[in-house]
Write a protein that holds these residues in place. Structure first.
Motif, PDB file in Angstrom:
ATOM      1  N   LYS A   1       7.327 -50.439 -20.137  1.00 42.08           N
ATOM      2  CA  LYS A   1       8.275 -50.504 -21.247  1.00 42.08           C
ATOM      3  C   LYS A   1       7.619 -50.245 -22.598  1.00 42.08           C
ATOM      4  O   LYS A   1       8.302 -49.902 -23.562  1.00 42.08           O
ATOM      5  N   CYS A   2       6.297 -50.419 -22.656  1.00 44.46           N
ATOM      6  CA  CYS A   2       5.578 -50.161 -23.907  1.00 44.46           C
ATOM      7  C   CYS A   2       5.056 -48.732 -23.975  1.00 44.46           C
ATOM      8  O   CYS A   2       4.333 -48.383 -24.915  1.00 44.46           O
ATOM      9  N   GLY A   3       5.370 -47.916 -22.984  1.00 41.33           N
ATOM     10  CA  GLY A   3       5.045 -46.499 -23.062  1.00 41.33           C
ATOM     11  C   GLY A   3       3.713 -46.091 -22.482  1.00 41.33           C
ATOM     12  O   GLY A   3       3.330 -44.927 -22.595  1.00 41.33           O
ATOM     13  N   SER A   4       2.986 -47.031 -21.858  1.00 39.76           N
ATOM     14  CA  SER A   4       1.689 -46.682 -21.280  1.00 39.76           C
ATOM     15  C   SER A   4       1.780 -46.685 -19.762  1.00 39.76           C
ATOM     16  O   SER A   4       1.394 -47.648 -19.096  1.00 39.76           O
ATOM     17  N   LEU A   5       2.298 -45.591 -19.230  1.00 44.28           N
ATOM     18  CA  LEU A   5       2.474 -45.496 -17.784  1.00 44.28           C
ATOM     19  C   LEU A   5       1.121 -45.449 -17.065  1.00 44.28           C
ATOM     20  O   LEU A   5       1.008 -45.883 -15.910  1.00 44.28           O
ATOM     21  N   GLU A   6       0.099 -44.942 -17.757  1.00 43.30           N
ATOM     22  CA  GLU A   6      -1.233 -44.898 -17.159  1.00 43.30           C
ATOM     23  C   GLU A   6      -1.747 -46.308 -16.863  1.00 43.30           C
ATOM     24  O   GLU A   6      -2.253 -46.587 -15.770  1.00 43.30           O
ATOM     25  N   ASP A   7      -1.598 -47.220 -17.840  1.00 44.49           N
ATOM     26  CA  ASP A   7      -2.025 -48.610 -17.633  1.00 44.49           C
ATOM     27  C   ASP A   7      -1.174 -49.282 -16.560  1.00 44.49           C
ATOM     28  O   ASP A   7      -1.682 -50.063 -15.748  1.00 44.49           O
ATOM     29  N   ALA A   8       0.127 -48.993 -16.556  1.00 43.83           N
ATOM     30  CA  ALA A   8       1.014 -49.582 -15.548  1.00 43.83           C
ATOM     31  C   ALA A   8       0.560 -49.184 -14.146  1.00 43.83           C
ATOM     32  O   ALA A   8       0.502 -50.016 -13.226  1.00 43.83           O
ATOM     33  N   SER A   9       0.199 -47.921 -13.992  1.00 39.22           N
ATOM     34  CA  SER A   9      -0.240 -47.419 -12.686  1.00 39.22           C
ATOM     35  C   SER A   9      -1.556 -48.058 -12.259  1.00 39.22           C
ATOM     36  O   SER A   9      -1.743 -48.410 -11.089  1.00 39.22           O
TER      37      SER A   9
ATOM     38  N   TRP B   1       6.655 -52.966  -6.040  1.00 38.22           N
ATOM     39  CA  TRP B   1       6.974 -51.553  -5.802  1.00 38.22           C
ATOM     40  C   TRP B   1       8.144 -51.109  -6.681  1.00 38.22           C
ATOM     41  O   TRP B   1       8.118 -50.029  -7.284  1.00 38.22           O
ATOM     42  N   ASN B   2       9.163 -51.954  -6.742  1.00 33.09           N
ATOM     43  CA  ASN B   2      10.335 -51.620  -7.573  1.00 33.09           C
ATOM     44  C   ASN B   2       9.952 -51.416  -9.031  1.00 33.09           C
ATOM     45  O   ASN B   2      10.461 -50.503  -9.704  1.00 33.09           O
ATOM     46  N   SER B   3       9.070 -52.275  -9.537  1.00 36.26           N
ATOM     47  CA  SER B   3       8.672 -52.185 -10.944  1.00 36.26           C
ATOM     48  C   SER B   3       8.017 -50.845 -11.249  1.00 36.26           C
ATOM     49  O   SER B   3       8.288 -50.230 -12.288  1.00 36.26           O
ATOM     50  N   MET B   4       7.171 -50.386 -10.346  1.00 34.97           N
ATOM     51  CA  MET B   4       6.490 -49.106 -10.588  1.00 34.97           C
ATOM     52  C   MET B   4       7.461 -47.941 -10.432  1.00 34.97           C
ATOM     53  O   MET B   4       7.408 -46.972 -11.206  1.00 34.97           O
ATOM     54  N   ILE B   5       8.370 -48.032  -9.467  1.00 35.41           N
ATOM     55  CA  ILE B   5       9.379 -46.972  -9.287  1.00 35.41           C
ATOM     56  C   ILE B   5      10.269 -46.872 -10.520  1.00 35.41           C
ATOM     57  O   ILE B   5      10.526 -45.783 -11.044  1.00 35.41           O
ATOM     58  N   VAL B   6      10.731 -48.030 -11.009  1.00 31.17           N
ATOM     59  CA  VAL B   6      11.574 -48.043 -12.212  1.00 31.17           C
ATOM     60  C   VAL B   6      10.787 -47.533 -13.416  1.00 31.17           C
ATOM     61  O   VAL B   6      11.321 -46.818 -14.278  1.00 31.17           O
ATOM     62  N   GLY B   7       9.496 -47.887 -13.482  1.00 28.57           N
ATOM     63  CA  GLY B   7       8.647 -47.398 -14.567  1.00 28.57           C
ATOM     64  C   GLY B   7       8.580 -45.877 -14.589  1.00 28.57           C
ATOM     65  O   GLY B   7       8.765 -45.242 -15.632  1.00 28.57           O
ATOM     66  N   TYR B   8       8.335 -45.276 -13.430  1.00 26.82           N
ATOM     67  CA  TYR B   8       8.328 -43.809 -13.347  1.00 26.82           C
ATOM     68  C   TYR B   8       9.699 -43.245 -13.741  1.00 26.82           C
ATOM     69  O   TYR B   8       9.783 -42.217 -14.413  1.00 26.82           O
TER      70      TYR B   8
ATOM     71  N   PHE C   1      12.296 -42.827 -21.835  1.00 28.22           N
ATOM     72  CA  PHE C   1      11.131 -42.503 -22.647  1.00 28.22           C
ATOM     73  C   PHE C   1      11.050 -40.996 -22.859  1.00 28.22           C
ATOM     74  O   PHE C   1      11.397 -40.204 -21.974  1.00 28.22           O
ATOM     75  N   HIS C   2      10.558 -40.623 -24.030  1.00 25.84           N
ATOM     76  CA  HIS C   2      10.262 -39.225 -24.346  1.00 25.84           C
ATOM     77  C   HIS C   2       8.788 -39.143 -24.738  1.00 25.84           C
ATOM     78  O   HIS C   2       8.349 -39.836 -25.664  1.00 25.84           O
ATOM     79  N   HIS C   3       8.023 -38.313 -24.039  1.00 22.29           N
ATOM     80  CA  HIS C   3       6.618 -38.092 -24.376  1.00 22.29           C
ATOM     81  C   HIS C   3       6.509 -36.722 -25.033  1.00 22.29           C
ATOM     82  O   HIS C   3       6.636 -35.687 -24.365  1.00 22.29           O
ATOM     83  N   PHE C   4       6.263 -36.717 -26.346  1.00 20.38           N
ATOM     84  CA  PHE C   4       6.158 -35.454 -27.094  1.00 20.38           C
ATOM     85  C   PHE C   4       4.688 -35.056 -27.212  1.00 20.38           C
ATOM     86  O   PHE C   4       3.879 -35.804 -27.774  1.00 20.38           O
ATOM     87  N   VAL C   5       4.362 -33.897 -26.668  1.00 18.06           N
ATOM     88  CA  VAL C   5       2.979 -33.403 -26.708  1.00 18.06           C
ATOM     89  C   VAL C   5       2.995 -31.904 -27.006  1.00 18.06           C
ATOM     90  O   VAL C   5       3.660 -31.128 -26.295  1.00 18.06           O
ATOM     91  N   ASN C   6       2.297 -31.507 -28.082  1.00 23.54           N
ATOM     92  CA  ASN C   6       2.113 -30.089 -28.418  1.00 23.54           C
ATOM     93  C   ASN C   6       3.424 -29.300 -28.421  1.00 23.54           C
ATOM     94  O   ASN C   6       3.505 -28.193 -27.896  1.00 23.54           O
ATOM     95  N   GLY C   7       4.462 -29.903 -28.989  1.00 18.23           N
ATOM     96  CA  GLY C   7       5.719 -29.183 -29.150  1.00 18.23           C
ATOM     97  C   GLY C   7       6.678 -29.246 -27.990  1.00 18.23           C
ATOM     98  O   GLY C   7       7.731 -28.604 -28.018  1.00 18.23           O
ATOM     99  N   SER C   8       6.335 -30.010 -26.953  1.00 19.51           N
ATOM    100  CA  SER C   8       7.221 -30.142 -25.792  1.00 19.51           C
ATOM    101  C   SER C   8       7.507 -31.611 -25.521  1.00 19.51           C
ATOM    102  O   SER C   8       6.730 -32.492 -25.911  1.00 19.51           O
ATOM    103  N   CYS C   9       8.619 -31.855 -24.833  1.00 23.09           N
ATOM    104  CA  CYS C   9       8.976 -33.235 -24.470  1.00 23.09           C
ATOM    105  C   CYS C   9       9.043 -33.360 -22.952  1.00 23.09           C
ATOM    106  O   CYS C   9       9.492 -32.440 -22.261  1.00 23.09           O
TER     107      CYS C   9
END
Length: 642
Positions: free
Chosen positions: A317-325, A339-346, A628-636
């Motif tokens: 929920k804080c936007g750090s899917l890498e740490d969640a994983s 398992w549900n938490s990680m699926i919902v996170g993705y 969530f929207h991850h904006f990187v180098n002009g793309s989302c």
């Protein structure tokens, strides 16, 4: 005993499998002859001490062997202590066997066996023993009542309350505390508070029960008044109060109370940590969440599946899917909730393929999915527009796993179909539901009508909601926006007038960003921040960047009947743009900017954020109401599909 029969009649028939009398001495394992032979007789007082201090079942069985060998197995005090010790060592079956081998159990034996079942959440069995006690004409005492009340639902609790009055022990501190708990758990706040206020002496448990009652039912302010009035507090009441704030959408107050708790040197429990991590997740406060994670590690708080799952939720929920994983991978013995938490996170991050892959892995490891699993999977499909896949999982849910669709699953399907433009199919799904659609479901379809400019269907839905008194601010705003987008300003004004006349207020757009463990909030056109001057200077700089990159404001997204220049000015000061400007002036170059918005991000802000990410070389993560929207180098990451 005339009061015994009415109580017994309220309970279901006692099944053979749960009947207390079905267990007897034969339920105990055979005692070794060698063990009995080498046991030496000791005075009862010494044996009682040995029983109480036993640390293992094998040790307790050796003592039990000695009692049998020397004819002390019917000694009332020793058998009572045996019964309690077996229970405390998690051998309730042995405890029941000892109880049933007792010729005429007294009130203390009954209280102990009832308590043993209540604390294990074996409530029906506890009540069975209570009925047996009444049937055998054993009068209950305060210990019996305080034990059995732990297993009582509200109505049965009221019956037993009358019995405490009959025996004149309703004012006993333990009994009154148990009664407060019964009424509190049952949602009868008035009765619980009346009992609490008339207690001769209030225990810490009774205070906590009353605070829990108010917090559970949403009266967090009254709970806090009680909490502040306590002379003594333990970690349980701190956790209840923090969780109350968290559960009712007041995460800032939850974190403030947690800091106060730590300042008073109260060590948090697992329940405290889970509540605080939930508060961090609500706020999108990644820095605070990371600090709590480090606190867990540095203070030897046990990292189990519950704490691990709370961390996964927080990081997602804080936007750090890498740490969640990373946390998810570190959890041993993952249950379905993890398992549900990680699926919902993705899913909320729009990583649909990862969510579907994890679902396959989970099922392959023999973990049975739940209704929450399918909410995550259907949400993932909705974010990617996978209509056929969504239908497949929707049918798989019931056909393969026997899970009846709930309102949330229908909501996911309506969202999936609506976003993909299948409005008639979504409307037909709602019409054919086996359960009544709620305003949220209709609102989801209404939002799809706005997205695809289907004013006709939108009007029908609004009329239905207004006629059923189910309309809220979102209903009126969506219909007004549909009229405005079509250039029907008279229709837009009419709807806004209806909204005003109904006393419904529009929820203002708000964006927040965390900086140095403090959450900064911005409304559109906000001028209240201490760094307002620097923020608006940065906004002007951003506008110059955008103009040099060919940006043209999407003034058609401003759904007000005003001139073009006013529309441009209105777009420039949207709350997320203010938050981005603040992030740019307060963080190091190249640092990721994370923003949380309470409403859906508009298309103009979406385009601007894409460009800013390219111009500055920054990653910008925005969590809006939908995803969530991850904006990187002009793309989302959403692929412009949201």
């Amino acid at each position: 005993m005339p009061w015994a029969t009415p109580l017994a009649s309220q309970l279901p028939p006692i099944a053979a499998a749960t009947t207390p009398a079905t267990a007897n001495r034969s339920s105990l394992p055979p005692l070794s002859a060698a063990a009995a032979k080498h046991c030496h007789p000791l005075p009862p007082q010494k044996l009682a001490s040995l029983i109480e201090n036993s640390k293992s079942i094998s040790q307790l069985l050796r003592i039990h062997a000695s009692l049998i060998r020397h004819g002390l197995d019917d000694h009332p005090i020793l058998t009572f202590k045996l019964q309690r010790s077996y229970s405390s060592l998690n051998r309730l079956d042995y405890s029941v066997a000892v109880f049933n081998s007792t010729g005429n159990p007294d009130v203390f034996s009954y209280a102990a066996i009832i308590h043993a079942h209540s604390v294990k959440n074996l409530h029906q069995q506890a009540l069975d023993f209570y009925v047996q006690m009444l049937t055998n004409y054993v009068d209950p005492n305060s210990f019996t009542f305080s034990a059995v009340l732990k297993s009582c639902p509200l109505q049965l609790g009221k019956t037993i309350h009358s019995q405490t009055l009959k025996f004149g022990i309703d004012s006993d501190t333990y009994v009154r505390t148990a009664l407060v708990d019964v009424y509190a758990r049952g949602g009868d706040l008035a009765s619980a508070r009346n009992l609490f206020d008339t207690m001769p002496e209030r225990s810490l448990v009774s205070w906590t029960a009353m605070i829990t009652c108010y917090a559970k039912h949403g009266d967090v302010d009254e709970a806090r008044l009680l909490f502040d009035g306590m002379e003594e507090r333990d970690v349980v009441c701190w956790s209840v109060m923090i969780n109350g704030y968290t559960q009712h959408g007041r995460p800032n107050e939850a974190l403030a109370l947690f800091r106060k708790m730590l300042g008073l040197k109260v060590k948090p429990s697992e329940a405290t940590i889970v509540a605080v991590l939930s508060a961090c997740g609500q706020l999108g406060a990644l820095e605070s969440g990371r600090w709590v994670h480090s606190y867990i590690v540095n203070n030897a708080i046990r990292f189990n599946v519950h704490v691990g799952t709370a961390l996964v939720n927080m990081y997602s929920k804080c936007g750090s899917l890498e740490d969640a994983s990373l946390v998810f991978d570190a959890i041993k013995d993952k249950d379905v909730v993890a398992w549900n938490s990680m699926i919902v996170g993705y899913a909320i991050h729009g990583f649909t393929e990862d969510a579907l892959r994890l679902f396959t892995t989970m099922c392959g490891r023999g973990v049975h999915p739940t209704d929450i699993t399918f909410i995550g999977i259907l949400s993932a499909c909705a974010h990617a527009g996978l209509v056929s896949e969504g239908w497949r999982f929707f049918h798989l849910m019931k056909g393969e796993y026997g899970i009846e669709p709930k309102i949330e699953h229908y909501g996911c399907m309506v969202n999936l179909l609506g976003r993909a433009g299948h409005l008639d199919e979504a409307y037909e799904l709602i019409q054919n539901m086996k359960i009544d659609p709620d305003p949220v479901l209709w609102g989801t379809l209404l939002g799809a009508c706005r997205l695809h400019n289907n004013t006709g269907l939108g009007e029908r839905i609004c009329e239905l909601l207004v006629s059923r008194n189910l309309a809220h601010s979102g209903t009126y705003i969506l219909l007004s926006n549909m009229y405005a987008a079509a250039g029907n300003w008279d229709g837009a004004v009419r709807v806004r007038t209806m909204m005003k006349d109904s006393g419904v207020q529009k929820e203002p757009g708000c964006s927040s960003i965390e900086m140095n463990n403090k959450v900064h909030e911005f409304l559109a056109g906000d001028m209240k921040h201490p760094k307002t001057k620097e923020i608006y200077t940065m906004l002007e700089e951003m506008n110059r960047w955008l103009e040099s990159h060919g940006y043209t404001p999407q003034t058609d997204t401003v759904l007000h009947d005003i001139g073009e220049s006013e529309k441009k000015k209105s777009l420039e000061v949207h709350s997320e743009k203010l938050a981005i400007a603040f992030g740019l002036i307060t963080t190091q170059p190249g640092a990721t900017i994370k923003i949380v918005k309470n409403l859906r991000v508009c298309s103009d802000c979406h385009n601007v954020t894409k460009l800013i990410s390219k111009i500055t070389g920054r990653k910008i993560v925005v969590r809006d109401r939908n995803r969530f929207h991850h904006f990187v180098n002009g793309s989302c990451s959403c692929g412009d599909y949201w």
